[in-house]
Design a protein around this motif. Structure first.
Motif, PDB file in Angstrom:
ATOM      1  N   VAL A 119      30.685  -7.694 -61.260  1.00  0.00           N
ATOM      2  CA  VAL A 119      30.149  -6.322 -60.357  1.00  0.00           C
ATOM      3  C   VAL A 119      31.334  -6.102 -59.247  1.00  0.00           C
ATOM      4  O   VAL A 119      32.168  -6.743 -58.567  1.00  0.00           O
ATOM      5  N   ILE A 120      31.232  -5.603 -59.218  1.00  0.00           N
ATOM      6  CA  ILE A 120      31.931  -4.050 -58.728  1.00  0.00           C
ATOM      7  C   ILE A 120      32.058  -3.214 -57.113  1.00  0.00           C
ATOM      8  O   ILE A 120      30.951  -3.004 -57.857  1.00  0.00           O
ATOM      9  N   ARG A 121      32.255  -3.293 -56.211  1.00  0.00           N
ATOM     10  CA  ARG A 121      31.923  -3.203 -55.249  1.00  0.00           C
ATOM     11  C   ARG A 121      33.398  -1.847 -54.853  1.00  0.00           C
ATOM     12  O   ARG A 121      34.149  -1.957 -54.362  1.00  0.00           O
ATOM     13  N   PRO A 122      33.068  -0.532 -54.985  1.00  0.00           N
ATOM     14  CA  PRO A 122      33.910   0.326 -55.002  1.00  0.00           C
ATOM     15  C   PRO A 122      34.635   0.753 -53.193  1.00  0.00           C
ATOM     16  O   PRO A 122      35.333   1.208 -52.971  1.00  0.00           O
ATOM     17  N   ARG A 123      33.354   0.120 -52.785  1.00  0.00           N
ATOM     18  CA  ARG A 123      33.611   1.080 -51.294  1.00  0.00           C
ATOM     19  C   ARG A 123      33.315   0.123 -50.432  1.00  0.00           C
ATOM     20  O   ARG A 123      31.594  -1.004 -50.400  1.00  0.00           O
TER      21      ARG A 123
END
Length: 289
Positions: A264-268
């Motif tokens: 699960v990636i949170r780019p910003r």
């Protein structure tokens, strides 16, 4: 007939006792004395006119009525908790941009999305294919690493791969060993390496099946398997619902670890409240399934 139920504290106390499997543990969880716990349970049983707990010095056992009440209270308290969360989040407005692997989007996303929408009734959601995932997304769910900067959490459950087929296909052509795959169609999804990995785990090299079918993603491979077209490689996360319903069955006692975890990636960092809530919900739902 029970005209009114005023003993809400007693219900909460009973639920804690059953959940914690003990009066001492429940007292600790509720930050009250064991005497207060026993008093609330006695009052609740008196009000309901039914024994809920079988008492002994060592063990705490629920009666049939107690077990039934505990199950129903769990659902009721969950609804109350959700209602409170929804009331708190009703004023939260905005948009969530989310990208995910196609098989996850098709097989697991909708149940998670339904929970999220109930908790955040004023949020607009836009879901994108994984090929369009970039730094403008709020949350990305990727199978394996992806070259996008941002905070990431790995889903750390023990994900495994295994061969699956429909019950009808298994009935018509039983599969007792890897050799029996020569009479079947092998369905391939995202990776052409899934079947060779299973063969190697079973101590075999290449096995020539009746036919190969190559499909764009794992979702279509699993859908084809449900229709009886052949055998597909399923996984713990993606196939959980089909295994529970019996629409797909494990056709061999053979499993291998998944080659990559889900990330699960949170780019910003902007839109943080909404994005964090959605990311936490994904991790929570997948790690408990």
């Amino acid at each position: 007939m029970l005209q009114s139920l005023t003993h809400l504290t007693g219900l909460r106390t009973f639920y804690a006792v059953a959940r914690e499997s003990g009066i001492t543990e429940a007292a600790r969880a509720l930050n009250v004395t064991t005497g207060a716990i026993r008093y609330q349970i006695r009052e609740l049983e008196k009000e309901l006119g039914s024994q809920l707990i079988l008492r002994s010095r060592r063990d705490l056992t629920l009666t049939a009525a107690g077990a039934d009440l505990y199950q129903k209270l769990g659902k009721a308290f969950e609804e109350i908790h959700l209602a409170c969360r929804t009331a708190q989040n009703a004023v939260v407005k905005g948009e969530l941009r989310f990208a995910s692997a196609p098989a996850f989007a098709a097989l697991r996303l909708m149940s998670i999305l339904e929970l999220f929408l109930r908790r955040f009734p004023s949020i607009i959601v836009r879901q994108f294919p994984i090929e369009e995932a970039d730094e403008t997304m709020d949350v990305i769910l990727s199978f394996g690493e992806r070259a996008i900067p941002g905070r990431r959490v790995a889903i750390l459950r023990n994900e495994t791969y295994f061969p699956l087929c429909s019950p009808e296909l298994l009935y018509k052509a039983p599969i007792r060993s890897l050799d029996d795959l020569r009479d079947h169609v092998l369905l391939h999804g995202d990776s052409e390496e899934d079947w060779p990995r299973l063969f190697r785990a079973g101590g075999r090299g290449e096995i020539a099946p009746r036919q190969h079918v190559y499909l764009p993603n794992s979702h279509l491979a699993l859908e084809a398997a449900k229709e009886g077209c052949g055998l597909a490689v399923g996984s713990t996360l993606l196939s959980a619902e089909d295994l529970r319903r019996g629409t797909l069955l494990k056709c061999l006692d053979l499993e291998i670890p998944a080659p990559h975890p889900y990330f699960v990636i949170r780019p910003r960092d902007d839109n943080q409240e909404i994005a964090d809530a959605f990311a936490e919900l994904i991790v929570e739902q997948l790690e408990r399934s």
